[in-house]
Design a protein around this motif. Structure first.
Motif, PDB file in Angstrom:
ATOM      1  N   ALA A 109      -8.853   8.346 -19.375  1.00  0.00           N
ATOM      2  CA  ALA A 109      -9.310   9.201 -18.275  1.00  0.00           C
ATOM      3  C   ALA A 109      -9.992   8.414 -17.161  1.00  0.00           C
ATOM      4  CB  ALA A 109     -10.229  10.306 -18.782  1.00  0.00           C
ATOM      5  N   VAL A 110      -9.745   7.107 -17.104  1.00  0.00           N
ATOM      6  CA  VAL A 110     -10.264   6.288 -16.017  1.00  0.00           C
ATOM      7  C   VAL A 110      -9.060   5.728 -15.275  1.00  0.00           C
ATOM      8  CG1 VAL A 110     -11.569   4.228 -15.394  1.00  0.00           C
ATOM      9  CG2 VAL A 110     -12.372   5.693 -17.248  1.00  0.00           C
ATOM     10  N   ALA A 111      -9.021   5.933 -13.977  1.00  0.00           N
ATOM     11  CA  ALA A 111      -7.945   5.394 -13.155  1.00  0.00           C
ATOM     12  C   ALA A 111      -8.497   4.249 -12.327  1.00  0.00           C
ATOM     13  CB  ALA A 111      -7.388   6.479 -12.238  1.00  0.00           C
ATOM     14  N   SER A 112      -7.687   3.228 -12.095  1.00  0.00           N
ATOM     15  CA  SER A 112      -8.132   2.136 -11.238  1.00  0.00           C
ATOM     16  C   SER A 112      -6.947   1.580 -10.446  1.00  0.00           C
ATOM     17  CB  SER A 112      -8.805   1.029 -12.051  1.00  0.00           C
ATOM     18  OG  SER A 112      -7.870   0.369 -12.869  1.00  0.00           O
ATOM     19  N   HIS A 113      -7.273   1.008  -9.319  1.00  0.00           N
ATOM     20  CA  HIS A 113      -6.270   0.384  -8.457  1.00  0.00           C
ATOM     21  C   HIS A 113      -6.914  -0.844  -7.829  1.00  0.00           C
ATOM     22  CE1 HIS A 113      -2.725   0.132  -5.883  1.00  0.00           C
ATOM     23  NE2 HIS A 113      -3.566  -0.319  -4.982  1.00  0.00           N
ATOM     24  N   ARG A 114      -6.165  -1.938  -7.741  1.00  0.00           N
ATOM     25  CA  ARG A 114      -6.694  -3.195  -7.189  1.00  0.00           C
ATOM     26  C   ARG A 114      -5.722  -3.715  -6.136  1.00  0.00           C
ATOM     27  NH1 ARG A 114     -10.034  -7.591  -9.456  1.00  0.00           N
ATOM     28  NH2 ARG A 114      -9.222  -9.548  -8.661  1.00  0.00           N
ATOM     29  N   THR A 115      -6.266  -4.179  -5.015  1.00  0.00           N
ATOM     30  CA  THR A 115      -5.455  -4.759  -3.959  1.00  0.00           C
ATOM     31  C   THR A 115      -6.260  -5.833  -3.237  1.00  0.00           C
ATOM     32  OG1 THR A 115      -3.988  -4.225  -2.103  1.00  0.00           O
ATOM     33  CG2 THR A 115      -6.102  -3.109  -2.150  1.00  0.00           C
ATOM     34  N   MET A 116      -5.565  -6.687  -2.493  1.00  0.00           N
ATOM     35  CA  MET A 116      -6.215  -7.771  -1.762  1.00  0.00           C
ATOM     36  C   MET A 116      -5.710  -7.785  -0.331  1.00  0.00           C
ATOM     37  SD  MET A 116      -5.633 -10.509  -4.804  1.00  0.00           S
ATOM     38  CE  MET A 116      -6.672 -11.847  -4.312  1.00  0.00           C
TER      39      MET A 116
END
Length: 142
Positions: free
Chosen positions: A9-16
């Motif tokens: 139930a934890v969403a994450s997104h990573r970008t640079m």
């Protein structure tokens, strides 16, 4: 590197990014991230997250060494934006420039709009600023 993960139930997104064009892209990513959450965020919380992302990314590019890493996450009770840059110096609170257009509003806005801000040094030579925004009742994932 762009990736999205959903675990427990934890969403994450990573970008640079490393250019001013990436400010607009970071806002679009933040908006898409908020739209992907279930239960959905209220428009006010979603808009706040997008604005906070815009300000943190802009500050990282202008004052933090010209590049950033953005990590968005959402848990049952809050959403957060963590922006890392290569400059270890913490943000400075300056008097906003009301006439010359040189800025000074972003850090004030981030601190006022969020429920908590932490600054962590490292790993490596830079810092990470993590801005937390609570999910009001009814928007929480129970």
């Amino acid at each position: 590197m762009n990736d999205t993960k959903i675990t427990n139930a934890v969403a994450s997104h990573r970008t640079m990014g490393d250019s001013t064009a990436d400010i607009h892209r970071a806002r679009e990513i933040a908006r898409a991230f908020t739209n992907s959450l279930s239960p959905a965020l209220g428009a006010d919380v979603a808009d706040t997250l997008v604005l906070v992302v815009s300000e943190l990314v802009t500050n990282a590019l202008r004052h933090g060494g010209g590049r950033y890493t953005l990590e968005l996450s959402a848990g049952p009770d809050a959403v957060s934006a963590a922006v890392s840059d290569p400059n270890p110096a913490p943000p400075r609170e300056v008097t906003p420039d009301l006439n010359g257009g040189s800025g000074g509003f972003g850090w004030h806005m981030v601190r006022r709009l969020t429920d908590g801000v932490t600054i962590t040094l490292g790993p490596g030579p830079g810092k990470t600023i993590n801005a937390l925004i609570a999910r009001p009742p009814g928007q929480s994932a129970d």
